[in-house]
Every structure is written in C-alpha cells, then in structure tokens.
Design a protein around this motif. Structure first.
Motif, PDB file in Angstrom:
ATOM      1  N   MET A   1       0.848  -1.188   0.000  1.00  7.03           N
ATOM      2  CA  MET A   1       0.000   0.000   0.000  1.00  7.03           C
ATOM      3  C   MET A   1       0.876   1.228   0.000  1.00  7.03           C
ATOM      4  N   ARG A   2       0.280   2.381  -0.148  1.00  4.72           N
ATOM      5  CA  ARG A   2       1.041   3.624  -0.152  1.00  4.72           C
ATOM      6  C   ARG A   2       1.650   3.886   1.225  1.00  4.72           C
ATOM      7  N   PHE A   3       2.787   4.583   1.240  1.00  4.16           N
ATOM      8  CA  PHE A   3       3.538   4.862   2.458  1.00  4.16           C
ATOM      9  C   PHE A   3       2.748   5.765   3.408  1.00  4.16           C
ATOM     10  N   ARG A   4       2.793   5.422   4.692  1.00  6.77           N
ATOM     11  CA  ARG A   4       2.217   6.260   5.740  1.00  6.77           C
ATOM     12  C   ARG A   4       3.268   6.387   6.837  1.00  6.77           C
ATOM     13  N   PRO A   5       3.808   7.607   7.061  1.00  8.02           N
ATOM     14  CA  PRO A   5       4.930   7.770   7.991  1.00  8.02           C
ATOM     15  C   PRO A   5       4.592   7.446   9.439  1.00  8.02           C
ATOM     16  N   TRP A   6       3.355   7.517   9.840  1.00 10.22           N
ATOM     17  CA  TRP A   6       2.969   7.275  11.231  1.00 10.22           C
ATOM     18  C   TRP A   6       2.644   5.817  11.516  1.00 10.22           C
ATOM     19  N   MET A   7       2.688   4.966  10.507  1.00 10.35           N
ATOM     20  CA  MET A   7       2.423   3.541  10.695  1.00 10.35           C
ATOM     21  C   MET A   7       3.686   2.869  11.227  1.00 10.35           C
ATOM     22  N   THR A   8       3.535   1.910  12.164  1.00 16.97           N
ATOM     23  CA  THR A   8       4.691   1.234  12.754  1.00 16.97           C
ATOM     24  C   THR A   8       4.667  -0.252  12.428  1.00 16.97           C
ATOM     25  N   ALA A   9       5.742  -0.950  12.759  1.00 16.36           N
ATOM     26  CA  ALA A   9       5.843  -2.383  12.506  1.00 16.36           C
ATOM     27  C   ALA A   9       4.930  -3.186  13.430  1.00 16.36           C
ATOM     28  N   GLN A  10       4.449  -2.599  14.516  1.00 23.49           N
ATOM     29  CA  GLN A  10       3.552  -3.300  15.431  1.00 23.49           C
ATOM     30  C   GLN A  10       2.111  -3.329  14.930  1.00 23.49           C
ATOM     31  N   ASP A  11       1.784  -2.540  13.914  1.00 27.31           N
ATOM     32  CA  ASP A  11       0.434  -2.545  13.364  1.00 27.31           C
ATOM     33  C   ASP A  11       0.249  -3.777  12.492  1.00 27.31           C
ATOM     34  N   ARG A  12      -1.013  -4.202  12.374  1.00 25.54           N
ATOM     35  CA  ARG A  12      -1.281  -5.365  11.506  1.00 25.54           C
ATOM     36  C   ARG A  12      -2.382  -5.030  10.542  1.00 25.54           C
TER      37      ARG A  12
END
Length: 74
Positions: free
Chosen positions: A63-74
C-alpha cells in the motif's frame, strides 16, 4: 506504484490496551484506517524466506507509504 494495482480494501489495526470499570486490563486490536492495497500471494523462494520470520505468511500486501504507521500494526 500505479493506482490501478491497488484493487483490494484492507483495514490496518493497532494493538490497544485499556482498563475497564473494574480495573481489569482489556487488550484488543482497534481499526486504525482503511485503504486500497495490492494483495499478492507469495511464491517459491519468497514464501520459504518469509517463514523463517513468521509462523504463517502466505501473502504480500502493498500500500502507499504512511509515515505514522509502525511495525507493530497489523
């Protein structure tokens, strides 16, 4: 990434921990956002390499980049 490749709607979730009225911790996954993404099955070498890190990985989601998304999100 061309917009035409993003044909599936996906919901990204974030782990949250709250406390109820009795003081009991409640841990759950809360929806963070919904967006268009490309969902592709992994094949051959990619599937074998992915299993070394995860117990069950069968698809790749782009998906498109989102700077506030982290590796802990699913």
């Amino acid at each position: 990434m061309k917009a035409g490749d993003l044909t599936q709607r996906v919901t990204v979730e974030r782990f949250t921990s709250t406390v109820d009225g009795w003081g009991t911790p409640i841990e759950s996954w809360a929806p963070l956002f919904t967006c268009w993404a490309a969902v592709e099955p992994l094949v051959g070498r990619e599937y074998i390499a992915a299993q070394a890190l995860q117990s069950e990985v069968t698809t790749r989601i782009r998906m498109r980049f989102r700077p506030w998304m982290t590796a802990q999100d699913r």
